[in-house]
Enzyme design. Sequence first.
Site, PDB file in Angstrom:
ATOM      1  N   SER A 112      -6.895  -3.637  11.394  1.00 17.28           N
ATOM      2  CA  SER A 112      -5.929  -3.881  10.319  1.00 17.28           C
ATOM      3  C   SER A 112      -6.317  -4.159   9.174  1.00 17.28           C
ATOM      4  O   SER A 112      -6.614  -5.505   8.722  1.00 17.28           O
ATOM      5  CB  SER A 112      -5.002  -4.982  11.014  1.00 17.28           C
ATOM      6  OG  SER A 112      -3.846  -5.230  10.150  1.00 17.28           O
ATOM      7  N   ASP A 142      -7.361 -10.252  17.436  1.00 15.56           N
ATOM      8  CA  ASP A 142      -6.931 -11.333  18.473  1.00 15.56           C
ATOM      9  C   ASP A 142      -7.160 -10.797  19.835  1.00 15.56           C
ATOM     10  O   ASP A 142      -7.455  -9.636  20.313  1.00 15.56           O
ATOM     11  CB  ASP A 142      -5.462 -11.679  18.209  1.00 15.56           C
ATOM     12  CG  ASP A 142      -4.557 -10.203  18.099  1.00 15.56           C
ATOM     13  OD1 ASP A 142      -4.208  -9.776  19.365  1.00 15.56           O
ATOM     14  OD2 ASP A 142      -4.053 -10.041  17.168  1.00 15.56           O
ATOM     15  N   ARG A 174       0.957  -1.159  -0.134  1.00 14.28           N
ATOM     16  CA  ARG A 174       0.044   0.077   0.075  1.00 14.28           C
ATOM     17  C   ARG A 174       0.778   1.089  -0.119  1.00 14.28           C
ATOM     18  O   ARG A 174       0.551   2.157   0.455  1.00 14.28           O
ATOM     19  CB  ARG A 174      -0.905   0.159   1.258  1.00 14.28           C
ATOM     20  CG  ARG A 174      -2.251   0.818   0.969  1.00 14.28           C
ATOM     21  CD  ARG A 174      -3.188   1.266   2.156  1.00 14.28           C
ATOM     22  NE  ARG A 174      -4.472   1.667   1.733  1.00 14.28           N
ATOM     23  CZ  ARG A 174      -5.097   2.553   2.419  1.00 14.28           C
ATOM     24  NH1 ARG A 174      -4.635   2.586   3.612  1.00 14.28           N
ATOM     25  NH2 ARG A 174      -6.059   3.086   2.159  1.00 14.28           N
ATOM     26  N   GLU A 192     -35.002   5.785   3.416  1.00 12.72           N
ATOM     27  CA  GLU A 192     -33.792   5.251   4.022  1.00 12.72           C
ATOM     28  C   GLU A 192     -33.407   5.796   5.022  1.00 12.72           C
ATOM     29  O   GLU A 192     -33.268   5.037   6.359  1.00 12.72           O
ATOM     30  CB  GLU A 192     -32.795   5.309   2.769  1.00 12.72           C
ATOM     31  CG  GLU A 192     -32.779   4.371   1.700  1.00 12.72           C
ATOM     32  CD  GLU A 192     -31.923   4.545   0.624  1.00 12.72           C
ATOM     33  OE1 GLU A 192     -31.166   3.501   0.146  1.00 12.72           O
ATOM     34  OE2 GLU A 192     -31.267   5.747   0.442  1.00 12.72           O
ATOM     35  N   ASP A 217      -5.280   1.733  13.082  1.00 10.39           N
ATOM     36  CA  ASP A 217      -5.254   0.900  11.772  1.00 10.39           C
ATOM     37  C   ASP A 217      -3.820   0.429  11.642  1.00 10.39           C
ATOM     38  O   ASP A 217      -2.868   0.974  12.354  1.00 10.39           O
ATOM     39  CB  ASP A 217      -5.800   1.544  10.633  1.00 10.39           C
ATOM     40  CG  ASP A 217      -6.361   0.856   9.653  1.00 10.39           C
ATOM     41  OD1 ASP A 217      -6.103  -0.195   9.351  1.00 10.39           O
ATOM     42  OD2 ASP A 217      -7.114   1.305   8.630  1.00 10.39           O
TER      43      ASP A 217
HETATM   44  C1  GLA Z   1      -8.076   0.246   6.069  1.00 11.74           C
HETATM   45  C2  GLA Z   1      -9.203   0.190   7.109  1.00 11.74           C
HETATM   46  C3  GLA Z   1     -10.582   1.002   6.784  1.00 11.74           C
HETATM   47  C4  GLA Z   1      -9.820   2.435   6.291  1.00 11.74           C
HETATM   48  C5  GLA Z   1      -8.747   2.596   5.390  1.00 11.74           C
HETATM   49  C6  GLA Z   1      -8.156   3.955   5.486  1.00 11.74           C
HETATM   50  O1  GLA Z   1      -8.213  -0.380   4.940  1.00 11.74           O
HETATM   51  O2  GLA Z   1      -9.553  -1.097   7.169  1.00 11.74           O
HETATM   52  O3  GLA Z   1     -11.435   0.875   7.186  1.00 11.74           O
HETATM   53  O4  GLA Z   1      -9.639   3.087   7.703  1.00 11.74           O
HETATM   54  O5  GLA Z   1      -7.711   1.762   5.847  1.00 11.74           O
HETATM   55  O6  GLA Z   1      -6.952   4.017   4.538  1.00 11.74           O
END
Ligand code: GLA
Length: 728
Positions: free
Chosen positions: A525, A532, A441, A612, A476
């Site tokens: 993540s 975990d 990434r 909605e 994250d």
């Molecule tokens: C990851 C997270 C998503 C979002 C993106 C942002 O993929 O799982 O929910 O937060 O990063 O870059």
Amino acid sequence: MIIYNENEKVFNLHTKNTTYQMYVEQYGYLLHGYYGRRVADVKMEQLQNYYDRGFSGNPNQAGKDRLFSLDTAAQEYTSCGIGDYRVSSCGVINRDGSTAADLRYVGYKIYEGKYAIPGLPAAYDNNDECETLEVTLEDPYTGLRVVLYYAVFEAQDIITRNVRFENAGVDTLTLNRAMSVCLDMQPGDWDVMHFHGRHCMERQPERLRQPHGITRISSKRGTSSHQHNPFVILASPEATETNGDCYGAMLVYSGDFAAEIEMDQFNQTRLVMGINSETFSWQLESGASFETPEVLLGFTHEGFSALSGMYHRFIRNNICRGKYKNTRRPVLVNNWEGTYFDFNQEKLIAIAEEASSLGIELFVLDDGWFGKRDDDYSGLGDWYVNEKKVQLEKLAERVNELGMKFGLWIEPEMVNEDSNLYKAHPDWALKIPGRAPGRSRYQLLLDFSRKEVVDYVYNQISSVLSSCNIEYVKWDFNRSLADTYSLALPKARQGEVRHRFVLGMYDFAERLTRDFPNILLEGCSGGGGRFDAGMLYYSPQIWCSDDTDAMERILIQYGTSFGYPASSVGSHVSAVPNHQTGRISSMELRGAVAMSGMLGYELDLTKLKRAEKAQVRKQIQTYKKTADLVMNGEYYRLSDPIKNPDYCAWSFVSEDKKKCLVNFVYLHVRANAPLINVRFRGLKPDAYYKVRGTEQVLNGAALMYGGYTFPITMEGDGYPIQIYLEEK
Ligand code: GLA
């Protein structure tokens, strides 16, 4: 209750329904006696028979007695390199280059309460509900000491284990294997259930008949991973959701792990679990010690649901901490799938205003608020607000004015090369000198094995968190580890980098939870790549998957439920067509699935149609009524959507069995279909339950033993039916 019988040198660890036994045999080896349903306080010697087996040698002191062999005996924690040819508990390289450790019993300690593991997450004791046993083994040749820890949580039927290695000798030695647990199973065949997956489809259960040889479930991604989970179940081949012997082993750890299950030549099965020895070594100097992560062991003879229930309760009460441990989490809206990186203050405020009018309680600003971060090529590492895009303080104030809490996304362990941090400290990224590191990434990892790196990032992030009223953080971690090398460690210690990285990450987490006790922390993540028990010690919920498609989520949440409670599952209603699959599913389905976890919304709410919006409002009202049931109730899997992919049914039952929420979804409708009958579980047989929204009253026993036949609908795939029962 821990009972030691001095005459027979037997340790019996009793929980309410289980007994765990070990004893010292004549040569000083610690043998495993038994683990299973509770038995009397007796030595389970009748399980062992010793024979002279070819190619299974004997300890030197045995002289001409050829019956006892380490290669065949059930052991509590094995030695290494001295004649047990099965998977071993530990591995060493001694100063002379030899690779043996001969671990003999030295002594024990029993005390009230729970042992602690410095620097690592671990189960905790609430009110003197557990007792600890420490058993020390030692290799008389080198002075390597191995202390086995056991905490007995009697009421919960959980025994935790951890191991401390101490070098009581004079020479430095290297540990290259340090498993947290070794479990020599009861005689019999054992199925292995494990949870595999990928990004956007985590924790899919797979049940295997253990063959002769080794089954290895592991991760060397630096995280517990999307691909495998540090939770395995060994079950008797006839075990079902409601019946049969099930042993669980869950590692409280978020880095590289391995679970190895071996069936040997005599059909005996051994499980070892701990840090992945493929990517690990640790130099142990004289006087130094090393702690392994903890394992949670559970046993029940009542099938998978009962085992899951034990882990759910234990994680909720003895792993998760903080303000939100047992309280309802705020319903949130996250802007990620709504805007991705393309937002500004006005757009965010518009979503927040809409959210507040719908009854949403928390507004979360995801990736893109800091540094130069308009795509995923730059900015990670620069933890200061990008004022051109967003004025954080004002935004938080506005959100608070709207009656909502404000939350923020962070990814502390990462750096983009295109960032000020990387320009200033290129040596802080994990990379091997002389090699160009791979990107994932488009990002690199920061060397979290170094305290100064953790300190720096923590200071940056904590000053943002203190700058305004932030009450939620999504943490994250969006790539796997590679190119691991730390400039701060000598050559001989490079095998320590990955575990030290995890320790650095836990240090960061500990500081964050200590300094910001009012923040609700949600782990993440790339969705559920670090789902975990280690992370759950710091964050009571984790974003379960980047796949927000409700139909897919049913399967992901189904698999996750084997080990982890619904209170740990972050789950959102997102837009259609779904961004991961293109599928269009109804608002009802998206709501029902997201409400089976900690509910959130992840879409541009300003784009919703009026009808909605009304649905969202209603969902939130319903959720507030059922949230306690979902968070703290008993969870039942009422179907197996992998075996029968036509439907899925699951339920939540309150502890007092007075309330029950049953969810049923047709995953695949068929013309002129057979009827589907589902037996409810966990109700009071004698009670009568009113079906909310109808005049119907149904009896508990009738629903459990006769079941409920769901109507055939012609509404297409993904039609959800929710039945809410309340005792009359
Ligand atoms: C990851 C997270 C998503 C979002 C993106 C942002 O993929 O799982 O929910 O937060 O990063 O870059």
